[in-house]
Scaffold this active site. Structure first.
Site, PDB file in Angstrom:
ATOM      1  N   PHE A 249      -0.609  -3.781  -8.951  1.00 46.24           N
ATOM      2  CA  PHE A 249      -0.215  -2.563  -9.308  1.00 46.24           C
ATOM      3  C   PHE A 249       0.686  -2.065  -9.959  1.00 46.24           C
ATOM      4  O   PHE A 249       1.937  -3.512 -10.380  1.00 46.24           O
ATOM      5  CB  PHE A 249       0.205  -2.435  -7.648  1.00 46.24           C
ATOM      6  CG  PHE A 249      -0.996  -1.979  -6.951  1.00 46.24           C
ATOM      7  CD1 PHE A 249      -1.272  -1.020  -6.517  1.00 46.24           C
ATOM      8  CD2 PHE A 249      -1.108  -3.378  -5.779  1.00 46.24           C
ATOM      9  CE1 PHE A 249      -2.160  -0.412  -5.514  1.00 46.24           C
ATOM     10  CE2 PHE A 249      -2.218  -2.824  -4.562  1.00 46.24           C
ATOM     11  CZ  PHE A 249      -2.224  -1.868  -5.183  1.00 46.24           C
ATOM     12  N   ASP A 250       0.575  -1.522 -11.181  1.00 44.71           N
ATOM     13  CA  ASP A 250       1.743  -1.319 -11.912  1.00 44.71           C
ATOM     14  C   ASP A 250       2.682  -0.635 -10.437  1.00 44.71           C
ATOM     15  O   ASP A 250       1.710   0.550  -9.960  1.00 44.71           O
ATOM     16  CB  ASP A 250       1.314   0.017 -12.914  1.00 44.71           C
ATOM     17  CG  ASP A 250       2.379   0.778 -13.180  1.00 44.71           C
ATOM     18  OD1 ASP A 250       3.382   0.182 -13.975  1.00 44.71           O
ATOM     19  OD2 ASP A 250       2.958   2.177 -13.279  1.00 44.71           O
ATOM     20  N   VAL A 251       4.117  -0.340 -10.231  1.00 44.43           N
ATOM     21  CA  VAL A 251       4.702   0.079  -9.450  1.00 44.43           C
ATOM     22  C   VAL A 251       5.502   1.032  -9.712  1.00 44.43           C
ATOM     23  O   VAL A 251       5.198   2.387  -9.177  1.00 44.43           O
ATOM     24  CB  VAL A 251       5.611  -1.140  -9.338  1.00 44.43           C
ATOM     25  CG1 VAL A 251       6.328  -0.213  -8.179  1.00 44.43           C
ATOM     26  CG2 VAL A 251       5.469  -2.523  -8.872  1.00 44.43           C
TER      27      VAL A 251
ATOM     28  N   LYS B  83       4.703  -4.831 -20.035  1.00 46.45           N
ATOM     29  CA  LYS B  83       3.360  -4.258 -20.600  1.00 46.45           C
ATOM     30  C   LYS B  83       3.800  -2.823 -21.366  1.00 46.45           C
ATOM     31  O   LYS B  83       4.572  -1.957 -21.273  1.00 46.45           O
ATOM     32  CB  LYS B  83       2.937  -3.475 -18.881  1.00 46.45           C
ATOM     33  CG  LYS B  83       2.730  -5.074 -18.152  1.00 46.45           C
ATOM     34  CD  LYS B  83       2.048  -3.741 -16.578  1.00 46.45           C
ATOM     35  CE  LYS B  83       3.059  -3.148 -16.335  1.00 46.45           C
ATOM     36  NZ  LYS B  83       2.490  -2.423 -15.148  1.00 46.45           N
TER      37      LYS B  83
ATOM     38  N   THR C 261       3.197   4.601 -10.545  1.00 38.27           N
ATOM     39  CA  THR C 261       2.295   4.767  -9.588  1.00 38.27           C
ATOM     40  C   THR C 261       2.387   4.295  -8.283  1.00 38.27           C
ATOM     41  O   THR C 261       1.823   5.181  -7.488  1.00 38.27           O
ATOM     42  CB  THR C 261       1.329   2.833  -9.836  1.00 38.27           C
ATOM     43  OG1 THR C 261       1.040   3.392 -11.120  1.00 38.27           O
ATOM     44  CG2 THR C 261      -0.174   3.260  -9.248  1.00 38.27           C
TER      45      THR C 261
END
Length: 235
Positions: free
Chosen positions: A13-15, A147, A18
């Site tokens: 997961f991107d946090v 990222k 998201t």
């Protein structure tokens, strides 16, 4: 052949964006500061200014950098340029209403791994707010990069490989086309786009990608993903 939800062991997961609503936090925080200063702040305009300020050449890691960003954009919004307000902005992000419950449901079936450009201290705060659902977590402090740098993803691939698995066992879940969806496709990951801004135009506080990447799975909320997984399991 397209993969199904049964094909994955891990959800990465991107946090921020998201699971954590940083845009809502920014807009609400700046609006509150504006009220105190007798100024009306347009939320979407503020996000545009934030995006330009956040991705400047002298940017620091999230969310520490928000103090600098606030001081840069405050004059353009007619707000007081004082560090104490920047600290309020830094601490403004909160979890989306559906995140914790959806993650708790998904954690019963998958190993959940957080992949965030945020500092480790901030991630620990976010994780507690989300119910500490993660099996493992990688932050900008841990990876030494952010990222969409492929090196960030390679750290996660190495972790999964050490458990005897591969990137084929991962479904990457994210909101950002720029930071996650595009690069995950290039690296051969199956991905799931959580389109949090589905009811709004543009990319808000996130960098616009050079090109749009059509995701393998697409939902407008984390609840939508959790519901789809439950439905697939029952089928």
């Amino acid at each position: 052949m397209a993969k199904t939800f049964a094909d994955f062991k891990y959800l990465t997961f991107d946090v921020v964006g998201t699971l954590i609503d940083f845009e809502g936090g920014i807009k609400d925080c700046l609006a509150d500061i504006g009220k105190e200063a007798g100024v009306t702040v347009d939320g979407e305009e503020a996000l545009e200014l934030y995006r330009a300020g956040r991705y400047s050449a002298d940017a620091d890691l999230f969310p520490d950098d928000l103090v600098r960003v606030y001081l840069a954009i405050a004059p353009e919004l007619g707000l007081p340029a004082e560090a104490k307000y920047g600290e309020r902005l830094r601490d403004s992000a909160k979890g989306f209403a559906d995140s914790a419950e959806a993650l708790a449901r998904l954690a019963k079936r998958y190993r959940l791994i957080a992949m965030t450009n945020a500092r480790r201290w901030a991630f620990e705060h976010f994780s507690r707010e989300l119910g500490n659902p993660f099996y493992a977590a990688f932050t900008a402090d841990d990876t030494g990069t952010e990222k969409p740098d492929p090196a960030f993803f390679e750290k996660v691939f190495a972790f999964v490989a050490a458990e005897g698995n591969s990137k084929d066992d991962i479904l990457h879940v994210a909101q950002s086309q720029y930071h996650d969806i595009g690069i995950s496709r290039k690296l051969g990951l199956t991905n799931c786009w959580i389109e949090r801004r589905h009811a709004q135009k543009g990319y808000g506080g996130t960098i616009e990608p050079a090109e749009f990447t059509k995701p393998d799975f697409h939902f407008t909320s984390m609840a939508g993903l959790a519901d789809a997984v439950k439905k697939a399991k029952a089928a």
